[in-house]
Design an enzyme around this catalytic site. Structure first.
Site, short mmCIF file in Angstrom:
data_model
loop_
_atom_site.label_atom_id
_atom_site.label_comp_id
_atom_site.label_asym_id
_atom_site.label_seq_id
_atom_site.Cartn_x
_atom_site.Cartn_y
_atom_site.Cartn_z
N ASP A 93 4.65 -11.29 -1.38
CA ASP A 93 5.86 -11.39 -0.20
C ASP A 93 6.63 -12.80 -0.50
OD1 ASP A 93 4.47 -13.12 0.57
OD2 ASP A 93 4.14 -12.30 2.90
N SER A 94 7.77 -12.85 0.02
CA SER A 94 8.54 -14.27 -0.28
C SER A 94 8.29 -15.22 0.60
CB SER A 94 10.11 -13.80 -0.09
OG SER A 94 10.22 -13.54 1.07
N GLY A 95 7.30 -15.20 1.71
CA GLY A 95 7.13 -16.03 2.74
C GLY A 95 8.12 -16.02 3.93
N GLY A 96 9.33 -15.16 3.68
CA GLY A 96 10.32 -14.95 4.94
C GLY A 96 9.68 -14.69 6.13
N PHE A 97 8.80 -13.76 6.10
CA PHE A 97 8.47 -12.99 7.19
C PHE A 97 7.43 -14.15 8.09
CE2 PHE A 97 5.09 -10.69 9.83
CZ PHE A 97 5.86 -9.93 10.47
N GLN A 189 17.10 -5.13 5.65
CA GLN A 189 17.08 -5.47 7.12
C GLN A 189 17.94 -4.61 7.86
OE1 GLN A 189 14.60 -7.21 8.82
NE2 GLN A 189 13.66 -8.10 6.84
N GLY A 216 11.28 -5.87 8.24
CA GLY A 216 11.73 -5.86 9.66
C GLY A 216 11.25 -4.59 10.50
N ASP A 266 1.89 -1.71 2.28
CA ASP A 266 0.53 -2.82 2.58
C ASP A 266 0.42 -3.00 4.28
OD1 ASP A 266 3.05 -4.55 3.26
OD2 ASP A 266 1.64 -5.82 3.66
N CYS A 304 -17.46 10.07 3.09
CA CYS A 304 -16.80 8.86 2.40
C CYS A 304 -17.74 8.63 1.18
CB CYS A 304 -16.63 7.88 3.43
SG CYS A 304 -16.02 6.34 2.67
N CYS A 306 -17.87 5.67 -0.04
CA CYS A 306 -17.99 3.99 -0.29
C CYS A 306 -19.28 3.54 -0.34
CB CYS A 306 -17.10 3.32 0.82
SG CYS A 306 -17.85 3.05 2.46
N CYS A 309 -21.12 3.67 3.28
CA CYS A 309 -21.30 5.10 3.66
C CYS A 309 -22.38 5.65 2.83
CB CYS A 309 -20.12 6.27 3.95
SG CYS A 309 -18.78 5.44 4.93
N HIS A 335 -15.61 -0.17 3.56
CA HIS A 335 -15.29 1.10 4.35
C HIS A 335 -13.49 1.38 4.48
CE1 HIS A 335 -15.07 5.26 6.10
NE2 HIS A 335 -14.39 4.46 6.94
#
Ligand SMILES: [Zn+2]
Length: 382
Positions: A93-97, A189, A216, A266, A304, A306, A309, A335
């Protein structure tokens, strides 16, 4: 680099898409979930485990990595892939958030944001130039442009300014040098404002990015408003580029967003709630620490595949959790990440088979939503 392989067909076809994204470090089959590795690690997991879980791409965080360890060390270590021992694709990510949500004392200026580090209070500056330079040094496969993410319920004037600044900064980002083969994604945005969402998406598309994110969202709006924000932007995004909904969501939300034409996701939820002793299952969230798991010999989730599990009982993981053993958090994380990735595997298969609409309907109906989602729905009068 993005190939749209198939769009949803079949009865009640949705806007779901099956695609393939080529990056420098590998091919990503979409729709996809990207586990979040904020500090250069997906919390509690190592890269070998991520491979075993079939993670196709992970996230790194510009803001956090630029403060610590800092770009001098990152550059000397040859970028994030090498530094963290992960040779698959990485999106940063750009760091903006984070600047808009974490940092203290911000001052938005024409060419970026002046702020103080949340770690030691030191004065810093992040603009389009700086954000892309950090991501170039990190060497991510996909870099996000710097955007302004206004808070939920910001007045229209502030939303308008954020859209204008986001577009101006996006154009500036495009001019910056890239790591080899690095893709640049724009971020739309506009809050919950229809016209601004549409306008922002359209203006970014005019700039021609490798992919588009809807940002956003998940900033305090209701679930219904979040879906609307995505619906406003989506028709303006070109079919032959990937779409990414940032920071979302719960398992049923992912299905709802796939149905609205989103390809990439994400979210910190699967790793974060694991560390609170909660597992995601296809029926809803499961509290492993609850007393009803005390003598339960079954796995976290029946069916599952994994490691947690296959190998361990709920009773054992609950015991570890109460004994404050690290292994409980690791097993729950394994999991939860696998649960998300397996869900996206199923989504891809169902889109291919033309049965996605049915799958979505059954899944959403069978999933007990969290308290927060239930409250939101009551508020919205659903
Ligand atoms: Zn499992």
């Amino acid at each position: 680099m993005f190939t749209l392989l198939q769009t949803d067909t079949g009865p009640n076809a949705t806007r779901a898409r099956r695609g393939r994204l080529q990056t420098t470090h590998g091919t990503i089959e979409t729709p996809i979930f990207m586990p979040v590795g904020t500090q250069g690690t997906v919390k509690a997991l190592d890269p070998r485990e991520l491979r075993e879980l079939e993670a196709q791409i992970i996230l790194g965080n510009t803001y956090h990595l630029s403060l610590r360890p800092g770009m001098e060390i990152m550059e000397r270590m040859g970028g994030l892939h090498r530094f963290m021992g992960w040779d698959g694709p990485i999106l940063t990510d750009s760091g903006g958030f984070q600047v808009f949500s974490l940092a203290k004392i911000r001052k938005i200026q024409e060419h970026g944001v002046a702020f103080q580090s949340h770690i030691d209070g030191s004065p810093l500056f992040l603009g389009p130039k700086e954000a892309m330079e950090i991501q170039r040094i990190i060497g991510s496969d996909i870099a996000m442009v710097l955007d302004e993410c206004p808070p939920h319920a910001a007045p229209e004037k502030q939303l308008r300014e954020a859209v204008d600044r986001t577009v101006r900064w996006a154009a500036e980002c495009l001019k910056q040098p890239r790591a080899e083969g690095q893709l640049y994604f724009g971020i739309a945005q506009g809050g919950t404002h229809k016209a601004l969402r549409e306008e922002c998406a359209q203006r970014l598309v005019d700039l021609n990015f490798d992919g588009y994110a809807i940002g956003g969202v998940s900033v305090g709006e209701t679930e219904a408003e979040m879906y609307e924000a995505v619906e406003y932007a989506e028709p303006h995004l070109p079919a032959d580029k990937p779409r990414y909904a940032m920071g979302l969501g719960t398992p049923p939300q992912l299905l709802e967003l796939v149905a609205r034409g989103v390809d990439m996701f994400d979210c910190v939820l699967p790793t974060r709630i694991a560390r609170n002793g909660t597992a995601f299952t296809r029926q809803g969230a499961l509290t492993i620490k609850a007393s009803y798991n005390k003598d339960n010999e079954g796995p976290i989730e029946e069916g599952c595949d994994c490691y947690a599990c296959r190998k361990f009982s709920r009773a054992y993981i609950r015991h570890l959790f109460h004994a404050q053993e690290i292994l409980s958090l690791r097993l729950l994380t394994i999991h939860n990440v696998r649960m998300y990735l397996r869900l996206m595997n199923d989504v891809r298969s169902h889109i291919e088979a033309g049965t996605f609409a049915e799958f979505r309907k059954e899944f959403v109906a069978g999933y007990v939503p969290s308290e927060k989602v239930r409250e939101d729905r009551e508020k919205a009068g659903e």
